[in-house]
Design an enzyme around this catalytic site. Structure first.
Site, PDB file in Angstrom:
ATOM      1  N   CYS A  90     -13.550 -25.843  16.923  1.00  0.00           N
ATOM      2  CA  CYS A  90     -13.284 -24.566  17.577  1.00  0.00           C
ATOM      3  C   CYS A  90     -11.776 -24.396  17.806  1.00  0.00           C
ATOM      4  O   CYS A  90     -11.120 -25.295  18.332  1.00  0.00           O
ATOM      5  CB  CYS A  90     -14.031 -24.497  18.909  1.00  0.00           C
ATOM      6  SG  CYS A  90     -13.701 -22.968  19.806  1.00  0.00           S
ATOM      7  N   ASP A 113     -14.687 -35.327   1.523  1.00  0.00           N
ATOM      8  CA  ASP A 113     -15.978 -35.071   0.884  1.00  0.00           C
ATOM      9  C   ASP A 113     -17.136 -35.921   1.394  1.00  0.00           C
ATOM     10  O   ASP A 113     -18.275 -35.742   0.954  1.00  0.00           O
ATOM     11  CB  ASP A 113     -15.848 -35.220  -0.651  1.00  0.00           C
ATOM     12  CG  ASP A 113     -15.365 -36.616  -1.079  1.00  0.00           C
ATOM     13  OD1 ASP A 113     -15.558 -37.597  -0.336  1.00  0.00           O
ATOM     14  OD2 ASP A 113     -14.784 -36.714  -2.182  1.00  0.00           O
ATOM     15  N   HIS A 135      -7.701 -36.986   6.583  1.00  0.00           N
ATOM     16  CA  HIS A 135      -7.549 -35.528   6.496  1.00  0.00           C
ATOM     17  C   HIS A 135      -8.802 -34.789   6.954  1.00  0.00           C
ATOM     18  O   HIS A 135      -8.978 -33.619   6.620  1.00  0.00           O
ATOM     19  CB  HIS A 135      -7.159 -35.122   5.067  1.00  0.00           C
ATOM     20  CG  HIS A 135      -5.794 -35.618   4.663  1.00  0.00           C
ATOM     21  ND1 HIS A 135      -5.359 -35.663   3.350  1.00  0.00           N
ATOM     22  CD2 HIS A 135      -4.763 -36.085   5.411  1.00  0.00           C
ATOM     23  CE1 HIS A 135      -4.123 -36.151   3.310  1.00  0.00           C
ATOM     24  NE2 HIS A 135      -3.747 -36.425   4.544  1.00  0.00           N
TER      25      HIS A 135
HETATM   26  C1  BJW Z   1      -8.205 -40.323 -11.026  1.00  0.00           C
HETATM   27  C2  BJW Z   1      -9.288 -39.926 -11.743  1.00  0.00           C
HETATM   28  C3  BJW Z   1     -10.266 -40.816 -11.928  1.00  0.00           C
HETATM   29  C4  BJW Z   1      -7.910 -38.191 -11.667  1.00  0.00           C
HETATM   30  N1  BJW Z   1     -10.122 -42.065 -11.388  1.00  0.00           N
HETATM   31  N2  BJW Z   1      -7.978 -41.480 -10.494  1.00  0.00           N
HETATM   32  C5  BJW Z   1       7.500 -36.993   4.085  1.00  0.00           C
HETATM   33  C6  BJW Z   1       8.121 -36.624   2.898  1.00  0.00           C
HETATM   34  C7  BJW Z   1       7.862 -35.393   2.318  1.00  0.00           C
HETATM   35  C8  BJW Z   1       6.992 -34.476   2.911  1.00  0.00           C
HETATM   36  C9  BJW Z   1       6.386 -34.837   4.094  1.00  0.00           C
HETATM   37  C10 BJW Z   1       6.644 -36.075   4.662  1.00  0.00           C
HETATM   38  N3  BJW Z   1       5.888 -36.167   5.806  1.00  0.00           N
HETATM   39  C11 BJW Z   1       5.176 -35.033   5.959  1.00  0.00           C
HETATM   40  C12 BJW Z   1       5.469 -34.182   4.943  1.00  0.00           C
HETATM   41  C13 BJW Z   1       4.886 -32.826   4.719  1.00  0.00           C
HETATM   42  C14 BJW Z   1       3.520 -32.831   4.084  1.00  0.00           C
HETATM   43  C15 BJW Z   1       3.656 -33.483   2.711  1.00  0.00           C
HETATM   44  O1  BJW Z   1       3.317 -34.616   2.490  1.00  0.00           O
HETATM   45  N4  BJW Z   1       4.155 -32.706   1.751  1.00  0.00           N
HETATM   46  C16 BJW Z   1       4.377 -33.210   0.376  1.00  0.00           C
HETATM   47  C17 BJW Z   1       3.262 -32.675  -0.548  1.00  0.00           C
HETATM   48  C18 BJW Z   1       5.719 -32.765  -0.084  1.00  0.00           C
HETATM   49  N5  BJW Z   1       2.535 -33.533   4.916  1.00  0.00           N
HETATM   50  C19 BJW Z   1       1.913 -32.915   5.920  1.00  0.00           C
HETATM   51  O2  BJW Z   1       2.138 -31.746   6.186  1.00  0.00           O
HETATM   52  C20 BJW Z   1       0.926 -33.735   6.719  1.00  0.00           C
HETATM   53  N6  BJW Z   1       1.181 -33.547   8.100  1.00  0.00           N
HETATM   54  C21 BJW Z   1       2.237 -34.122   8.710  1.00  0.00           C
HETATM   55  O3  BJW Z   1       2.945 -34.948   8.192  1.00  0.00           O
HETATM   56  O4  BJW Z   1       2.400 -33.695   9.999  1.00  0.00           O
HETATM   57  C22 BJW Z   1       3.536 -34.126  10.740  1.00  0.00           C
HETATM   58  C23 BJW Z   1       3.395 -33.548  12.137  1.00  0.00           C
HETATM   59  C24 BJW Z   1       3.584 -34.389  13.225  1.00  0.00           C
HETATM   60  C25 BJW Z   1       3.450 -33.854  14.516  1.00  0.00           C
HETATM   61  C26 BJW Z   1       3.117 -32.504  14.691  1.00  0.00           C
HETATM   62  C27 BJW Z   1       2.920 -31.693  13.604  1.00  0.00           C
HETATM   63  C28 BJW Z   1       3.059 -32.209  12.312  1.00  0.00           C
HETATM   64  C29 BJW Z   1      -0.501 -33.224   6.521  1.00  0.00           C
HETATM   65  C30 BJW Z   1      -0.980 -33.362   5.118  1.00  0.00           C
HETATM   66  C31 BJW Z   1      -2.360 -32.714   4.989  1.00  0.00           C
HETATM   67  C32 BJW Z   1      -2.866 -32.671   3.539  1.00  0.00           C
HETATM   68  N7  BJW Z   1      -4.015 -31.837   3.472  1.00  0.00           N
HETATM   69  C33 BJW Z   1      -4.723 -31.719   2.209  1.00  0.00           C
HETATM   70  C34 BJW Z   1      -5.884 -30.713   2.385  1.00  0.00           C
HETATM   71  C35 BJW Z   1      -6.992 -31.372   3.235  1.00  0.00           C
HETATM   72  C36 BJW Z   1      -8.130 -30.451   3.498  1.00  0.00           C
HETATM   73  C37 BJW Z   1      -8.848 -29.997   2.255  1.00  0.00           C
HETATM   74  O5  BJW Z   1      -9.336 -30.821   1.471  1.00  0.00           O
HETATM   75  O6  BJW Z   1      -8.931 -28.793   2.068  1.00  0.00           O
HETATM   76  O7  BJW Z   1      -5.220 -33.006   1.804  1.00  0.00           O
HETATM   77  S1  BJW Z   1      -3.683 -31.259   0.821  1.00  0.00           S
HETATM   78  C38 BJW Z   1      -4.479 -32.283  -0.370  1.00  0.00           C
HETATM   79  O8  BJW Z   1      -3.571 -33.326  -0.817  1.00  0.00           O
HETATM   80  C39 BJW Z   1      -5.599 -33.005   0.395  1.00  0.00           C
HETATM   81  C40 BJW Z   1      -5.536 -34.363  -0.179  1.00  0.00           C
HETATM   82  O9  BJW Z   1      -6.173 -35.300   0.706  1.00  0.00           O
HETATM   83  C41 BJW Z   1      -4.062 -34.590  -0.355  1.00  0.00           C
HETATM   84  C42 BJW Z   1      -3.732 -35.665  -1.367  1.00  0.00           C
HETATM   85  O10 BJW Z   1      -4.216 -35.349  -2.613  1.00  0.00           O
HETATM   86  P1  BJW Z   1      -4.703 -36.494  -3.594  1.00  0.00           P
HETATM   87  O11 BJW Z   1      -5.879 -37.161  -3.024  1.00  0.00           O
HETATM   88  O12 BJW Z   1      -3.559 -37.374  -3.935  1.00  0.00           O
HETATM   89  O13 BJW Z   1      -5.222 -35.662  -4.838  1.00  0.00           O
HETATM   90  P2  BJW Z   1      -4.423 -35.148  -6.143  1.00  0.00           P
HETATM   91  O14 BJW Z   1      -5.250 -34.088  -6.767  1.00  0.00           O
HETATM   92  O15 BJW Z   1      -3.037 -34.811  -5.809  1.00  0.00           O
HETATM   93  O16 BJW Z   1      -4.349 -36.408  -7.088  1.00  0.00           O
HETATM   94  C43 BJW Z   1      -5.490 -36.926  -7.731  1.00  0.00           C
HETATM   95  C44 BJW Z   1      -5.095 -38.213  -8.423  1.00  0.00           C
HETATM   96  O17 BJW Z   1      -6.276 -38.783  -8.976  1.00  0.00           O
HETATM   97  C45 BJW Z   1      -4.112 -38.038  -9.576  1.00  0.00           C
HETATM   98  O18 BJW Z   1      -3.083 -39.012  -9.474  1.00  0.00           O
HETATM   99  C46 BJW Z   1      -4.968 -38.300 -10.836  1.00  0.00           C
HETATM  100  O19 BJW Z   1      -4.225 -38.907 -11.883  1.00  0.00           O
HETATM  101  C47 BJW Z   1      -6.011 -39.221 -10.290  1.00  0.00           C
HETATM  102  N8  BJW Z   1      -7.294 -39.200 -10.987  1.00  0.00           N
HETATM  103  N9  BJW Z   1      -9.085 -38.584 -12.139  1.00  0.00           N
HETATM  104  C48 BJW Z   1      -8.986 -42.368 -10.694  1.00  0.00           C
HETATM  105  N10 BJW Z   1     -11.396 -40.547 -12.620  1.00  0.00           N
HETATM  106 ZN    ZN Z   2     -15.248 -23.347  21.553  1.00  0.00          ZN
END
Ligand code: BJW
Ligand code: ZN
Length: 285
Positions: free
Chosen positions: A152, A111, A144
């Site tokens: 592109c 963001d 991210h």
């Molecule tokens: C407050 C609050 C307040 C509320 N104050 N707090 C190992 C183990 C298991 C799985 C995997 C692993 N390694 C890789 C994986 C697979 C996968 C993964 O992790 N899956 C799990 C979910 C099971 N990971 C991937 O695929 C990653 N890539 C990868 O590892 O590639 C390897 C590779 C190597 C070589 C070649 C090819 C591949 C990529 C992950 C990409 C994540 N993308 C997203 C979307 C980004 C774009 C977009 O925004 O559209 O990223 S998904 C989404 O989740 C986004 C976020 O950054 C991310 C994390 O979310 P976050 O920030 O934790 O948000 P929430 O909503 O979940 O939580 C909010 C929190 O705030 C809560 O706890 C609330 O309580 C709290 N809160 N109000 C303070 N006021």
């Molecule tokens: Zn291009």
């Protein structure tokens, strides 16, 4: 001036851990921006409640239906464009600017609110003084990507997305006549995509290495507003712990990290970060 922090309890422990720490990492997630009006992903009000991740945040989803994915990102851009950094972003930026290179801000968020806070706090710190303050120590490593950049799919060129920053007209983003056309690269004509990291995609290697190096060297890693579910970001505080550092978690809810955290502070980031780090001064107009 900041209120006097309590002398006991998790806030006091967080203050004690951070007071003299020379190397600090802040790892942030969607929760830090919740009080700025940016929707989180998981939870009752989260984005994944009405949109499944595999329909919108994977390369397969984009190949299947780029129009649907673009419509979702255009909507999110329009929401985020009107959001401002809150006191949590600002308290982190202030600490980074006052401490300099010992602080690393690492965010999973796309963001751009840490960047906005860095620039605003740098201006606030420079207010009345003869020299400008360099915002770069407070600029985040964006694990991210960034919602306001395009990439592109053919030539890889990265560009600022036009017309979506604050104050810019939204007409280019959506139209009452129907869905906006898919955006094309000005260099090669290829299909553009948002410059963000979807599930199954690799994070930028240099950015990730820098984040892990900082986490391993940190005396304290402060983990703010993340569910600690998504890897590899979720492993960063574990690197701090394995190297002998401390982890402070700031979150209203327990997460998979909580049991391993040195100190867990329960509550919203916009109230707690200023209490832990001190209240930033007024923002420059
Ligand atoms: C407050 C609050 C307040 C509320 N104050 N707090 C190992 C183990 C298991 C799985 C995997 C692993 N390694 C890789 C994986 C697979 C996968 C993964 O992790 N899956 C799990 C979910 C099971 N990971 C991937 O695929 C990653 N890539 C990868 O590892 O590639 C390897 C590779 C190597 C070589 C070649 C090819 C591949 C990529 C992950 C990409 C994540 N993308 C997203 C979307 C980004 C774009 C977009 O925004 O559209 O990223 S998904 C989404 O989740 C986004 C976020 O950054 C991310 C994390 O979310 P976050 O920030 O934790 O948000 P929430 O909503 O979940 O939580 C909010 C929190 O705030 C809560 O706890 C609330 O309580 C709290 N809160 N109000 C303070 N006021
Ligand atoms: Zn291009």
């Amino acid at each position: 001036m900041s209120a006097t922090p309590p002398s006991q309890g998790p806030i006091a422990e967080a203050v004690r851990l951070l007071t003299d720490a020379r190397r600090v990492v802040f790892l942030t997630g969607a929760g830090i921006s919740a009080e700025s009006g940016v929707p989180t992903f998981r939870g009752p009000e989260g984005l994944w409640r009405s949109h499944r991740p595999e329909e919108l945040a994977t390369p397969e989803a984009f190949r299947r239906d780029p129009g649907l994915v673009w419509a979702w990102y255009r909507w999110r851009r329009s929401v985020v464009a009107s959001c401002r950094p809150n006191p949590a972003h600002r308290a982190i930026a202030r600490r980074a600017l006052l401490q300099g290179r010992g602080v690393t801000v690492v965010t999973q968020n796309v963001d751009a609110l840490h960047e906005a806070a860095a620039r605003e706090e740098a201006l606030a710190l420079a207010a009345g003084g003869p020299t400008r303050v360099d915002p770069s120590p407070a600029l985040p490593l964006e694990l991210h990507g960034n919602l306001f950049r395009d990439r592109c799919t053919r030539c890889g060129r990265v560009s600022e997305s036009p017309g979506v920053r604050e104050g810019a007209p939204r007409g280019a983003e959506a139209s009452a006549d129907g869905p906006a056309p898919l955006p094309g690269c000005t260099a090669c004509g290829g299909l553009l995509r948002p410059d963000v990291v979807w599930f199954g995609e690799a994070l930028d290697r240099e950015t990730l290495e820098e984040a892990f190096a900082a986490a391993s060297a940190a005396e304290v890693c402060v983990v703010v507003g993340t569910s600690s579910l998504v890897h590899p970001a979720a492993a960063l505080p574990l690197a701090t712990l394995e190297a002998g550092g401390a982890v402070v978690e700031v979150n209203p809810e327990a997460t998979p990290l909580t049991a391993r955290a040195t100190c867990a502070v329960r509550g919203p980031a916009a109230a707690l970060l200023p209490a832990i780090l001190g209240t930033p001064g007024p923002v420059m107009p």
